[in-house]
Design a protein around this motif. Structure first.
Motif, mmCIF file in Angstrom:
data_model
loop_
_atom_site.group_PDB
_atom_site.id
_atom_site.type_symbol
_atom_site.label_atom_id
_atom_site.label_comp_id
_atom_site.label_asym_id
_atom_site.label_seq_id
_atom_site.Cartn_x
_atom_site.Cartn_y
_atom_site.Cartn_z
ATOM 1 N N GLN B 133 0.824 -1.206 0.000
ATOM 2 C CA GLN B 133 0.000 0.000 0.000
ATOM 3 C C GLN B 133 0.857 1.255 0.000
ATOM 4 O O GLN B 133 0.399 2.326 -0.387
ATOM 5 N N SER B 134 2.091 1.141 0.461
ATOM 6 C CA SER B 134 2.953 2.317 0.526
ATOM 7 C C SER B 134 4.386 1.878 0.299
ATOM 8 O O SER B 134 4.687 0.675 0.307
ATOM 9 N N ASP B 136 6.740 2.218 2.346
ATOM 10 C CA ASP B 136 7.241 1.589 3.577
ATOM 11 C C ASP B 136 7.045 0.079 3.516
ATOM 12 O O ASP B 136 7.940 -0.696 3.883
ATOM 13 N N LEU B 215 2.327 4.201 -6.150
ATOM 14 C CA LEU B 215 2.866 4.274 -4.791
ATOM 15 C C LEU B 215 3.564 5.599 -4.514
ATOM 16 O O LEU B 215 3.608 6.055 -3.393
ATOM 17 N N MET B 216 4.158 6.175 -5.555
ATOM 18 C CA MET B 216 4.735 7.513 -5.373
ATOM 19 C C MET B 216 4.919 8.167 -6.734
ATOM 20 O O MET B 216 4.926 7.514 -7.765
ATOM 21 N N VAL B 229 -1.320 10.108 -3.167
ATOM 22 C CA VAL B 229 -0.043 9.467 -3.495
ATOM 23 C C VAL B 229 1.094 10.427 -3.187
ATOM 24 O O VAL B 229 1.122 11.543 -3.704
ATOM 25 N N VAL B 235 8.589 10.600 0.445
ATOM 26 C CA VAL B 235 8.919 9.226 0.812
ATOM 27 C C VAL B 235 10.344 9.149 1.364
ATOM 28 O O VAL B 235 10.702 8.204 2.055
#
Lengths: 152, 316, 494
Positions: B133-134, B136, B215-216, B229, B235
């Protein structure tokens, strides 16, 4: 033409030598050394080894059976056409589609036995001319033009 | 080579010392797309050409010259006389990446930048059924199982490759992932859908081709369509890897006379701002980004420098 | 999907819709039939026009030109032994010997009927089973594709007329030629010797046109020059009688199936399908002994399969938004320009447009019959001209076509040299079809092999953990060894 010195043997020998030279070049050219599957010469080497092996087999087969080639009827004619075709593909971009095509058409028509000068000239001008008119000026998908004018 | 260059320079001097330059353009102008007919670059250029033609007041035609990731067209153009009648639409990869990784006959000094036309930020994305989801999640998973996850690209040195490299190198996990290049984005997207690769990076338009989750984004701010996003900087990716745009613009060979550049640049600006092209950009998902010759040259040169970090990270 | 058909027909049956279909198909056939000008160039010619058209006609025009040119390619393959596109290279193998026997019209008849059946079936499959087939395509990762390409490579043996060793050698030369240029995994250049012209490699079409078309011109110049065309008896298409199809229907059905399945897999393509189908026909057809000597089944195998690919290639394009080949990639890009995002929801979001495209594709295949018949009648007198005029025109058209493939003048020289090389090799009895197979399949074989090795960390035997790959590899080994076994068995009783 003897059994060992003929066109077939000659061509196969050249194929063999070319493959061997290319194979050798994979060792002399510098490639990054990154392990089997990552190496850029991993796959070409497999193919070149097969190529070398197959041309050896073909060479042996030819030496044993020695089949004759179909003779070339008009060697001069053929040589002129091949030279003209290679020159045509080489100079097309530089001198434009129209000029090179017209020149090639003259040679090609003569090689294939046309002797009437009017037909030759008309063909050499009209066929490439029509193609240039169609692509460069109607479809706007230009073929290479000559250094002299952008019309053809 | 030097004889040829000086001969060309002489020919140039003869050509442009005459007042003929004032009458530019006196014959059709050729815009070269360094990729296949029907590809993204080609269609953008074909959408742009009619408006450019209207603005410059001379026929404009688009031709294609593809191969070698665009380097064949760029190499051929760099050897042409800088008359301004021939320009290529070159992207970030053709103009700044390829010349630094390949032995091509052009470099940063080979061009007269005319104007930039478009610049789309790239995104890193996963399949919609992916557990990530991210970023991380991604970092944790990759750290836990190095060598398990695979990212794809449309080819070595392509924009898609650079995006993923910027992402994973920026997060310091690049060597814990495998890179699987494909021939073009199509097959790579197929494998992302099928699950053989887990990550891919491209522009927004391309991401929308599938059921994917970003994701980004490599932009200076969040995207309008994806407010949730995060940007790469958020990030934790540091400059210069945090911003990456698929940009492109018109380049002519170095040494185009100033008055010709001015005319071309003015026409380009008019065309980019024309209603027709704006409409075209909206329907095709092109993000317009216009820069004049000076701005574009400065931008191009700084990109050329900045992208060296990416090239090193990618190991190209 | 089916419920939107009435609206779809409303789009199709307008003056603009019908005119687009007829003009596009005609143009496609004519361009495809010209040696040197294949599908890629035909599509490039109509592309600018599609930009100013509305959605459905734009896509239909591209489709019509595409399907028409694939069919048109068979015409020059049969009549003058020069495939307009790599996918009709297999059609030459039997089509041209038939034409030499004076049966050019009949050969075209077989090709036309097989093409239409292939195209129509693939259109129906596309309409009723696109999502299921797309799911099947997703099963084919790099490893499975590698196994499929390996199977395709075994076709080299079956299309080697004359010496198998020379056929294999031709194939290796073809693969090698395809490897020159950028490495697909790390991007380094191979065998370019720092010459930037070689960075983009040898173009497939330039080599194919060189070794087939140009070398054919040289072959004819080296023989006795005839002032009369050998197509002097050609008056247009002659259709085979229905009874003549008896005993050939199984082959037809199998070829259509092969074309459909391979067409669905992105990145394999029509040439692969045509060759695999030809090889399968040669293995199983009741007429297999005559393959390569002008056997209608050979034409049917190749043509039914390559036309079935056109519909198959639309499956991943429409169902997943993933282009099946270069032409469908252009279609997707065109859709994007018209404000439609291709992707998994394409059909769901635009049922009427997609319905119109599918139905239009069906109609295009129906149109091949009347248009093919008509055009062959019109063109017949043109083909009966003196050999000199024909040969000159072929070279000019080839140069023009190759120039437009990539706009790269270097490709022209490649074509010229490939012509000389092809001529020399053909004189020594090297078949040229394997070279085409090698060049078409070589890059994918290498890419998928190396991708697979990256995925399995260098363990080649892990490839066979995939059931699909295992089955395909077994089939490939069987295809290679069966002819040997058969030959051995035949020798025993004697």
């Amino acid at each position: 033409m003897s059994r060992f010195v003929n066109e077939r043997v000659f061509v196969l020998l050249i194929l063999l030598l070319v493959a061997a030279a290319l194979y050798a070049s994979t060792f002399t050219q510098s490639f990054s050394d990154v392990g089997n599957a990552h190496s850029p010469v991993f796959f070409p080497r497999i193919i070149l080894v097969l190529w070398i092996g197959l041309s050896l087999i073909a060479l042996i087969q030819t030496l044993i059976s020695a089949p004759a080639n179909t003779p070339i009827v008009g060697l001069l004619r053929l040589a002129i056409l091949i030279a003209a075709a290679v020159a045509y593909t080489m100079f097309l971009n530089q001198y434009g589609f129209f000029l090179t095509s017209a020149a090639f058409a003259v040679v090609c028509l003569v090689v294939f036995g046309v002797r009437n000068p009017i037909i030759i000239v008309v063909y050499a001008v009209v066929v490439p001319g029509a193609l240039v008119a169609l692509f460069n000026h109607i479809l706007k998908m230009p073929l290479p033009t000559s250094p002299f004018t952008f019309y053809f | 080579m030097t004889i040829r260059t000086s001969a060309a320079a002489l020919a140039l001097a003869v050509c442009f010392a005459a007042p003929a330059a004032a009458e530019f353009p006196e014959r059709p102008i050729n815009l070269i797309a360094p990729f296949n007919a029907g590809g993204g670059t080609d269609l953008l250029l074909r959408g742009f050409a009619p408006h450019f033609e209207e603005a410059i007041g001379s026929p404009v035609f688009v031709s294609n010259m593809s191969g070698g990731s665009g380097t064949v067209a760029a190499s051929a153009l760099s050897g042409q006389r800088p008359t301004g009648y021939q320009m290529a639409y070159m992207s970030i990869t053709v103009s700044t990446i390829q010349p630094q990784i390949k032995n091509v006959p052009y470099d940063v000094d080979s061009w007269t930048p005319i104007c930039s036309v478009a610049a789309s930020p790239t995104l890193l994305f996963v399949n919609n059924d992916s557990p990530f989801q991210s970023m991380d999640d991604v970092v944790a998973a990759v750290e836990a199982e190095p060598g398990k996850y695979v990212f794809g690209s449309s080819g070595p040195g392509a924009m898609t490759h650079l995006t993923t490299v910027a992402a994973f190198s920026g997060l310091g996990i690049l060597d814990k992932l495998k890179h699987l290049p494909f021939r073009g984005s199509g097959p790579a997207i197929k494998e992302l859908t099928a699950g053989n690769i887990q990550f891919f990076g491209d522009t927004e338009v391309l991401m929308q081709r599938g059921d994917f989750r970003p994701l980004m984004v490599f932009n200076d701010e969040r995207l309008e369509n994806y407010p949730d996003v995060p940007t790469a900087a958020e990030v934790g990716i540091e400059a210069p890897l945090n911003e990456l745009y698929l940009w492109g613009g018109l380049f002519a060979p170095a040494g185009v006379p100033e008055d010709v550049v001015a005319k071309l640049a003015e026409a380009c600006e008019t065309a980019v701002n024309s209603e027709g092209f704006q409409e075209f950009a909206t329907s095709s998902g092109t993000v317009i980004n216009h820069r004049g010759p000076e701005d574009f040259e400065a931008f191009f040169r700084s990109q050329y420098e900045d992208n060296r970090a990416l090239i090193e990270a990618a190991g190209l | 999907m089916l419920s939107s058909l009435p609206d779809a027909f409303a789009i199709l049956f307008t003056v603009e819709g019908i005119a687009t279909l007829i003009l596009g198909t005609t143009l496609g056939i004519v361009l495809g039939a010209m040696p040197g000008i294949g599908s890629t160039v035909a599509v490039a010619i109509v592309l600018p026009f599609t930009l100013s058209m509305s959605q459905a006609p734009a896509i239909l025009l591209l489709l019509a030109v595409y399907a028409g040119s694939v069919y048109g390619g068979s015409i020059s393959a049969i009549l003058i032994n020069t495939p307009g596109t790599p996918q009709s290279a297999a059609t030459c193998l039997d089509g041209y010997p038939m034409a030499q026997r004076g049966e050019a019209g009949l050969a075209l008849g077989w090709a036309t009927q097989a093409s239409i059946v292939g195209g129509l079936v693939s259109a129906v499959v596309l309409i009723i089973a696109a999502p299921q087939l797309a799911a099947f395509a997703l099963q084919f990762g790099p490893i499975e594709t590698f196994a499929l390409i390996l199977l395709g490579m075994t076709c080299i043996v079956s299309v080697s007329t004359g010496s198998v060793v020379k056929g294999l050698l031709s194939g290796m030369i073809g693969i090698f030629l395809s490897l020159v240029g950028g490495d697909p995994i790390i991007g380094e250049f191979r065998f370019t010797f720092d010459n930037w012209q070689l960075y983009s490699g040898f173009n497939l079409l330039a080599v194919v046109i060189g070794v087939f078309a140009l070398s054919e011109v040289f072959m004819r110049a080296s023989a006795k020059i005839t002032s009369v065309s050998e197509l002097v008896s050609f008056r247009g298409i002659v259709f085979p009688k229905l009874a003549e199809w008896r005993g050939r229907r199984r082959n037809l059905a199998k070829s259509v199936l092969i074309g459909n399945v391979i067409g669905v897999l992105p990145g394999t393509g029509a040439a692969t399908a045509a060759f695999i189908s030809y090889a399968e026909g040669r293995r199983s057809s009741p007429h297999r002994e005559d393959y390569g000597k002008g056997e209608p089944d050979g034409i049917v195998s190749s043509e039914a399969a390559n036309n079935a690919v056109t519909g198959g290639a639309l499956v991943p394009t429409m169902a997943l938004g993933i282009p099946g080949d270069a032409i469908t990639a252009v279609m997707l890009a065109t859709l994007t320009l018209h404000g439609i995002t291709p992707g998994p929801k394409l059909v769901e979001d635009n049922p009427v447009l997609i319905g119109a495209i599918f139905a239009g594709f069906f109609i295009i295949n129906l149109l091949l019959l009347p248009l093919g018949t008509l055009l062959s009648r019109v063109a017949a007198p043109l083909l009966r001209v003196r050999e000199a005029y024909m040969m000159t025109a072929i070279v000019l058209l080839c140069a023009l076509g190759i120039y437009f493939v990539r706009g790269n003048p270097f490709d022209l020289l490649v074509m010229g040299l490939a012509g000389v090389g092809g001529f020399i090799l053909r004189r020594q009895g090297f078949p040229m079809a394997p070279l085409v197979i090698g060049m078409v399949l070589g890059p994918t074989l290498e890419l998928t092999l190396r991708q697979g090795l990256i995925l399995t960390d260098g363990n080649f035997f892990a490839f066979f953990e995939s059931p699909i790959a295992l089955v395909l590899t077994i089939v490939a080994i069987a295809a290679l060894s069966l002819p040997l076994v058969r030959a051995a068995l035949r020798r025993k009783p004697a």
